[in-house]
Write a protein that holds these residues in place. Structure first.
Motif, PDB file in Angstrom:
ATOM      1  N   PRO A 138       0.815  -1.211   0.000  1.00 18.62           N
ATOM      2  CA  PRO A 138       0.000   0.000   0.000  1.00 18.62           C
ATOM      3  C   PRO A 138       0.853   1.268   0.000  1.00 18.62           C
ATOM      4  O   PRO A 138       2.074   1.220   0.174  1.00 18.62           O
ATOM      5  N   CYS A 197      -4.829   1.208   0.028  1.00 17.81           N
ATOM      6  CA  CYS A 197      -4.753   0.044  -0.850  1.00 17.81           C
ATOM      7  C   CYS A 197      -4.450   0.478  -2.281  1.00 17.81           C
ATOM      8  O   CYS A 197      -5.049   1.421  -2.791  1.00 17.81           O
ATOM      9  N   THR A 198      -3.519  -0.235  -2.928  1.00 14.22           N
ATOM     10  CA  THR A 198      -3.225   0.019  -4.336  1.00 14.22           C
ATOM     11  C   THR A 198      -3.570  -1.177  -5.225  1.00 14.22           C
ATOM     12  O   THR A 198      -3.552  -1.062  -6.440  1.00 14.22           O
ATOM     13  N   SER A 247      -8.702  -5.098  -1.237  1.00  9.71           N
ATOM     14  CA  SER A 247      -9.059  -4.895   0.155  1.00  9.71           C
ATOM     15  C   SER A 247     -10.570  -4.873   0.364  1.00  9.71           C
ATOM     16  O   SER A 247     -11.307  -4.251  -0.401  1.00  9.71           O
ATOM     17  N   TYR A 259     -11.500  -1.205   1.399  1.00 11.32           N
ATOM     18  CA  TYR A 259     -11.011  -0.195   0.468  1.00 11.32           C
ATOM     19  C   TYR A 259     -11.624   1.169   0.792  1.00 11.32           C
ATOM     20  O   TYR A 259     -12.806   1.229   1.061  1.00 11.32           O
ATOM     21  N   CYS A 273      -5.950  -0.371   3.360  1.00 11.89           N
ATOM     22  CA  CYS A 273      -5.336  -1.667   3.095  1.00 11.89           C
ATOM     23  C   CYS A 273      -5.678  -2.660   4.210  1.00 11.89           C
ATOM     24  O   CYS A 273      -5.646  -2.306   5.385  1.00 11.89           O
ATOM     25  N   THR A 275      -4.182  -5.869   3.903  1.00 10.98           N
ATOM     26  CA  THR A 275      -3.114  -6.809   3.555  1.00 10.98           C
ATOM     27  C   THR A 275      -3.548  -7.899   2.564  1.00 10.98           C
ATOM     28  O   THR A 275      -2.887  -8.914   2.446  1.00 10.98           O
ATOM     29  N   HIS A 307      -3.138  -7.833  -0.461  1.00 16.20           N
ATOM     30  CA  HIS A 307      -2.107  -7.928  -1.488  1.00 16.20           C
ATOM     31  C   HIS A 307      -1.120  -9.048  -1.190  1.00 16.20           C
ATOM     32  O   HIS A 307      -0.412  -9.494  -2.078  1.00 16.20           O
TER      33      HIS A 307
END
Length: 84
Positions: A19, A46-47, A51, A54, A57, A59, A61
């Motif tokens: 993130p 979050c990217t 998530s 959203y 984040c 986690t 990812h």
């Protein structure tokens, strides 16, 4: 962003596989115009868009998105293919 000396600069840390970490508190405007805020000293945005919380984040990812292309077949599956 206005050049107002009363507001301090925010530090944003970009991570290659994670993130965006932003020193808080922050206010985030989503693409639909909704504004969400956090008063925490540091927030993770979050990217990856996986998530459940959203834009924050959670986690997600860290979890694989789906079956990996590099998964090796089980030994019994391999022997079935070789000996039909």
């Amino acid at each position: 962003m206005p050049n107002d000396s009363s507001e301090r600069r925010r530090r944003v840390t970009a991570q290659r596989t994670g993130p965006l970490l932003i020193e808080g508190p922050v206010e985030v405007t989503l693409d639909d115009g909704t504004v969400v805020s956090s008063d925490r000293f540091c927030v993770a945005l979050c990217t990856c868009r996986r998530s459940r919380t959203y834009p924050w984040c959670d986690t997600s990812h860290r979890k694989p998105a789906g079956p990996s292309q590099t998964d090796t077949p089980r030994p019994e599956a391999t022997s079935e293919l070789l000996n039909p």
